[in-house]
Structure formats: structure tokens, C-alpha cells
Design an enzyme around this catalytic site. Structure first.
Site, PDB file in Angstrom:
ATOM      1  CE  LYS A   1      -3.269  -1.427  -0.556  1.00  0.00           C
ATOM      2  NZ  LYS A   1      -3.587  -2.356  -1.683  1.00  0.00           N
TER       3      LYS A   1
ATOM      4  N   GLY B   1       2.278   2.454  -2.916  1.00  0.00           N
ATOM      5  CA  GLY B   1       2.346   3.004  -4.272  1.00  0.00           C
ATOM      6  C   GLY B   1       2.822   1.999  -5.306  1.00  0.00           C
ATOM      7  CB  THR B   2       2.920  -1.718  -5.196  1.00  0.00           C
ATOM      8  OG1 THR B   2       3.150  -1.614  -3.800  1.00  0.00           O
ATOM      9  CG2 THR B   2       3.753  -2.822  -5.791  1.00  0.00           C
ATOM     10  CB  THR B   3      -1.077  -0.223  -8.136  1.00  0.00           C
ATOM     11  OG1 THR B   3      -1.358  -1.173  -7.111  1.00  0.00           O
ATOM     12  CG2 THR B   3      -1.921  -0.523  -9.353  1.00  0.00           C
ATOM     13  CD1 TRP B   4       1.444   6.077 -10.627  1.00  0.00           C
ATOM     14  CD2 TRP B   4       1.690   7.028  -8.625  1.00  0.00           C
ATOM     15  NE1 TRP B   4       1.622   7.421 -10.828  1.00  0.00           N
ATOM     16  CE2 TRP B   4       1.771   8.028  -9.608  1.00  0.00           C
ATOM     17  CE3 TRP B   4       1.812   7.405  -7.277  1.00  0.00           C
ATOM     18  CZ2 TRP B   4       1.985   9.375  -9.289  1.00  0.00           C
ATOM     19  CZ3 TRP B   4       2.011   8.736  -6.965  1.00  0.00           C
ATOM     20  CH2 TRP B   4       2.099   9.705  -7.963  1.00  0.00           C
TER      21      TRP B   4
ATOM     22  CG  HIS C   1       4.577  -6.539  -1.079  1.00  0.00           C
ATOM     23  ND1 HIS C   1       4.754  -5.261  -1.533  1.00  0.00           N
ATOM     24  CD2 HIS C   1       3.273  -6.856  -1.351  1.00  0.00           C
ATOM     25  CE1 HIS C   1       3.622  -4.814  -2.066  1.00  0.00           C
ATOM     26  NE2 HIS C   1       2.714  -5.770  -1.980  1.00  0.00           N
TER      27      HIS C   1
ATOM     28  NE  ARG D   1       0.201   6.616   0.318  1.00  0.00           N
ATOM     29  CZ  ARG D   1      -1.002   6.250  -0.095  1.00  0.00           C
ATOM     30  NH1 ARG D   1      -1.266   4.963  -0.281  1.00  0.00           N
ATOM     31  NH2 ARG D   1      -1.935   7.141  -0.347  1.00  0.00           N
TER      32      ARG D   1
ATOM     33  NE  ARG E   1      -8.297   4.404   0.168  1.00  0.00           N
ATOM     34  CZ  ARG E   1      -8.436   5.547   0.827  1.00  0.00           C
ATOM     35  NH1 ARG E   1      -9.634   6.003   1.079  1.00  0.00           N
ATOM     36  NH2 ARG E   1      -7.384   6.229   1.251  1.00  0.00           N
TER      37      ARG E   1
ATOM     38  N   GLY F   1      -5.844   7.734  -3.688  1.00  0.00           N
ATOM     39  CA  GLY F   1      -4.565   8.067  -4.312  1.00  0.00           C
ATOM     40  C   GLY F   1      -4.043   9.458  -3.994  1.00  0.00           C
TER      41      GLY F   1
HETATM   42  P1  PAP Z   1      -0.417  -3.089  -3.186  1.00  0.00           P
HETATM   43  O1  PAP Z   1       0.748  -3.110  -2.253  1.00  0.00           O
HETATM   44  O2  PAP Z   1      -1.545  -3.962  -2.725  1.00  0.00           O
HETATM   45  O3  PAP Z   1      -0.031  -3.350  -4.608  1.00  0.00           O
HETATM   46  P2  PAP Z   1      -0.332  -0.278  -3.599  1.00  0.00           P
HETATM   47  O4  PAP Z   1      -0.511  -0.101  -5.043  1.00  0.00           O
HETATM   48  O5  PAP Z   1       1.044  -0.226  -3.042  1.00  0.00           O
HETATM   49  O6  PAP Z   1      -1.025  -1.619  -3.125  1.00  0.00           O
HETATM   50  O7  PAP Z   1      -1.173   0.812  -2.806  1.00  0.00           O
HETATM   51  C1  PAP Z   1      -2.457   1.191  -3.174  1.00  0.00           C
HETATM   52  C2  PAP Z   1      -2.541   2.684  -2.977  1.00  0.00           C
HETATM   53  O8  PAP Z   1      -1.974   3.345  -4.131  1.00  0.00           O
HETATM   54  C3  PAP Z   1      -3.955   3.190  -2.869  1.00  0.00           C
HETATM   55  O9  PAP Z   1      -3.856   4.346  -2.034  1.00  0.00           O
HETATM   56  P3  PAP Z   1      -5.098   4.920  -1.193  1.00  0.00           P
HETATM   57  O10 PAP Z   1      -5.755   3.776  -0.522  1.00  0.00           O
HETATM   58  O11 PAP Z   1      -4.508   5.883  -0.215  1.00  0.00           O
HETATM   59  O12 PAP Z   1      -5.959   5.602  -2.180  1.00  0.00           O
HETATM   60  C4  PAP Z   1      -4.275   3.543  -4.309  1.00  0.00           C
HETATM   61  O13 PAP Z   1      -5.360   4.418  -4.461  1.00  0.00           O
HETATM   62  C5  PAP Z   1      -2.967   4.177  -4.711  1.00  0.00           C
HETATM   63  N1  PAP Z   1      -2.768   4.216  -6.163  1.00  0.00           N
HETATM   64  C6  PAP Z   1      -3.011   3.238  -7.070  1.00  0.00           C
HETATM   65  N2  PAP Z   1      -2.717   3.665  -8.313  1.00  0.00           N
HETATM   66  C7  PAP Z   1      -2.286   4.945  -8.178  1.00  0.00           C
HETATM   67  C8  PAP Z   1      -1.848   5.935  -9.112  1.00  0.00           C
HETATM   68  N3  PAP Z   1      -1.806   5.705 -10.417  1.00  0.00           N
HETATM   69  N4  PAP Z   1      -1.481   7.143  -8.625  1.00  0.00           N
HETATM   70  C9  PAP Z   1      -1.526   7.412  -7.312  1.00  0.00           C
HETATM   71  N5  PAP Z   1      -1.921   6.508  -6.378  1.00  0.00           N
HETATM   72  C10 PAP Z   1      -2.306   5.303  -6.808  1.00  0.00           C
END
Ligand code: PAP
Length: 313
Positions: A64, A66-69, A127, A150, A277, A279
Site C-alpha cells: 500500500k 504506491g506499488t500499483t502506480w 514485498h 509512503r 482508491r 490516491g
Molecule cells: P499493493 O501493495 O496492494 O499493490 P499499492 O498499489 O502499493 O497496493 O497501494 C495502493 C494505494 O496506491 C492506494 O492508495 P489509497 O488507498 O490511499 O488511495 C491507491 O489508491 C494508490 N494508487 C493506485 N494507483 C495509483 C496511481 N496511479 N497514482 C496514485 N496513487 C495510486
């Protein structure tokens, strides 16, 4: 380093066990970090069998953060014209997780062409804490590592929403804060996870690039250029950088059918859309009490600031 292999094959019988969330499976402590059983097998497989190529890029992170980004950004930076791929594939499918996807099943062969994109550069995510890798793995390989972290409160806030969205019983925020502060969450403790990769990034800056979600948010273009330089594929056209920033923004990604889908992914029992979510920055303030914030800040001060890493408060 403690080994997970046992003659009986029961890998958890000798490991300390804790509940992190009442209705979920417990976590097991392995070499100082906590793992769900369903992840432990993959972690074990990666630690024992994954042999990176010198050209590989590994995206490492605590959940959580910022992995996906960063998956969408790294894929786009390395493959340049990636807009079409991002429209039809979830970022987690473009950059698979070593322990949650590729090594979940035994006897995986990561040399298969299936996961080698056109540039020949393979990008994987993990991870797994840096402390767990032995000298014969990503430590000694020439591969590059990009680590993202983060703010701990936003990380926990995001994790809490993610778990709560899983549709089973809710995870009370008070319990989530308690467990996070005690380090008893999957892949935790968060602080040790961050410090392990940070230390390596300071000692070997050519190998490990340490990125923060906050810097990525406030100056995405500069961060993308820096990533390009670090990965040996710098940009000569500003437009290319701008295109990547736009196609990887959460607003753009959220519009794609694959990312909107409420179908469960093949690698985790959660819908595709649960990775996107809000972001933003500072959303924890909308949910955490002043007391919760104070408690996490005190630990951040002790673990980060006192070790010279002024971050997270
Ligand atoms: P993971 O470890 O399960 O892969 P990960 O992607 O690290 O999750 O974290 C998800 C967070 O990144 C979410 O944050 P939030 O709950 O505070 O909103 C998600 O919304 C955010 N996120 C995913 N894609 C993006 C993006 N393109 N830009 C910015 N934040 C993003």
C-alpha cells in the site's frame, strides 16, 4: 538465516504465530518479519529459487505504498509506448509479483519468454524485505531495484481501507493501529522494511533507487525522468515524459474497464478495482484520531528520525 524447509513440510509449526485481524488467518514470524501462510510459500520459493538476470528490474515495496502506480510507471518507462498495454491490462499483470503471482506455485521458471517484454527487460515486484535475501539472490545480482515508500499513516490508512473492502469482517481502525505499531501486519514491521532498503540505497545508489510516494505525487515529471536515468533509458523528449505521467495517473487508470472491474483477480481474492482508491496525500487525517496519529508519530520519530531518516511525520 532461518530456513523454512522442514522434513515434514509443515513450514509454520516452529514459527511464532500472531493474530493480526480476528477473522483472518494468522501471521507467522520468519526472520523478524510477519507473513500470512498463503504468502509464506511464495516467499520461500522466491528466496530459494529466484535467480535474477543482470538486466532485471525489481520493484520492491511494503504493501500500500504506491506499488500499483510504480508498476504502471516502470512498465511505461521501460517499454515507452505502453498506452495500449495499460488500457487492457491491470498494472499487476504487466509487472507480476514474484511471491504472490509467479512463485505462488512451486517449480516456476522465470526464464520463460512469457514474462519477457519487447525490450528484453523483465520487471518484477516484491514485498519481501531486503534483509531476507541472501548473498546469492538480488543482493549479488547486477539487477536494479526501485523501492517505494509512503508516509506510515497514509500507508496504514490505505491498508485498512483495502482490508475492510475485502468484504469479510471489518478490521477496527484501533486494532489496525495497534498491530501496525507492533509491526504485526503482513510483511511488517513497516519500519524495518523501509530501513532495510534505504540502507542499501545509501550504500549502493547505483543499484537501489529509493523513491517516496509523496515526491512522486508532488513532482511526478521529475521523478519519471530520474527513474529513466536510473534504469539506463533516459528521456530526450519532454512530451514522452508528459504522456507517461498522464497515462499512469490514477484518474486515467481508473477509467479502464480492467481496472474498474469488480471481478476477482487470479492472484489474490480481491477485485481488480481494489488497487485504486483515493490516491492522495494525508487521507489518514480523515479517519485517524489525534491520539492514533500521535502514537504512530512517536514510533516514526524513534525508528526513522533518530536513525537519520527525517520522514513520515
Ligand atoms: P499493493 O501493495 O496492494 O499493490 P499499492 O498499489 O502499493 O497496493 O497501494 C495502493 C494505494 O496506491 C492506494 O492508495 P489509497 O488507498 O490511499 O488511495 C491507491 O489508491 C494508490 N494508487 C493506485 N494507483 C495509483 C496511481 N496511479 N497514482 C496514485 N496513487 C495510486
Amino acid at each position: 538465516m532461518e530456513s523454512l524447509s522442514t522434513p515434514t513440510g509443515c513450514i509454520t509449526s516452529s514459527l511464532p504465530e500472531e493474530k493480526w485481524w480476528e477473522s483472518d488467518e494468522p501471521v507467522y514470524q520468519f526472520n523478524g518479519f510477519w507473513f500470512r501462510l498463503s504468502y509464506l510459500r511464495g516467499v520461500q520459493q522466491v528466496l530459494e529459487h529466484f535467480k535474477p538476470l543482470a538486466t532485471d528490474v525489481i520493484l520492491a515495496s511494503f504493501p500500500k505504498t504506491g506499488t500499483t502506480w510504480l508498476k504502471s510507471l516502470l512498465y511505461s518507462i521501460i517499454n515507452r509506448s505502453s498506452k495500449e498495454s495499460l488500457i487492457s491490462n491491470h498494472p499487476h499483470e504487466l509487472v507480476p509479483s514474484l511471491e504472490l503471482q509467479l512463485y505462488k506455485k512451486p517449480q516456476v521458471d522465470t526464464s520463460t519468454t512469457e514474462i519477457v517484454p519487447s525490450t528484453g527487460t523483465r520487471v518484477f515486484s516484491t514485498h519481501i524485505p531486503y534483509q531476507l535475501f541472501t548473498d546469492h539472490s538480488i543482493r549479488s545480482s547486477e539487477c536494479k531495484i526501485v523501492y517505494i515508500t509512503r508516509n506510515p499513516k497514509d500507508t496504514l490508512n490505505s491498508f485498512w481501507h483495502f482490508v475492510s473492502k475485502s468484504g469479510r469482517e471489518t478490521w477496527p481502525l484501533e486494532v489496525a493501529v495497534d498491530k501496525f505499531c507492533d509491526g504485526i501486519v503482513p510483511f511488517g514491521p513497516y519500519y524495518d522494511h523501509v530501513l532495510g532498503y534505504r540502507k542499501e540505497s545509501l550504500e549502493r545508489p547505483q543499484k537501489v533507487l529509493f523513491v517516496t510516494y509523496e515526491k512522486l505525487q508532488t513532482d511526478t515529471k521529475t521523478s519519471v525522468k530520474k527513474l529513466g536515468e536510473f534504469l539506463g533509458c533516459p528521456f530526450d523528449k519532454e512530451q514522452e515524459v508528459e504522456d507517461i505521467v498522464k497515462s499512469c495517473s490514477i484518474a486515467t487508470l481508473k477509467k479502464h474497464e480492467v481496472n474498474k472491474s469488480s471481478d476477482f483477480t487470479r492472484w489474490i481474492e480481491l477485485p481488480y478495482n481494489s488497487f485504486f482508491r483515493q490516491g492522495g496525500l494525508g487521507d489518514h487525517k480523515n479517519y485517524m484520531s489525534a491520539q492514533m496519529i500521535k502514537r504512530i508519530d512517536a514510533i516514526t520519530l524513534e525508528k526513522f528520525h533518530e536513525s537519520g531518516f527525517v520522514y513520515g511525520i
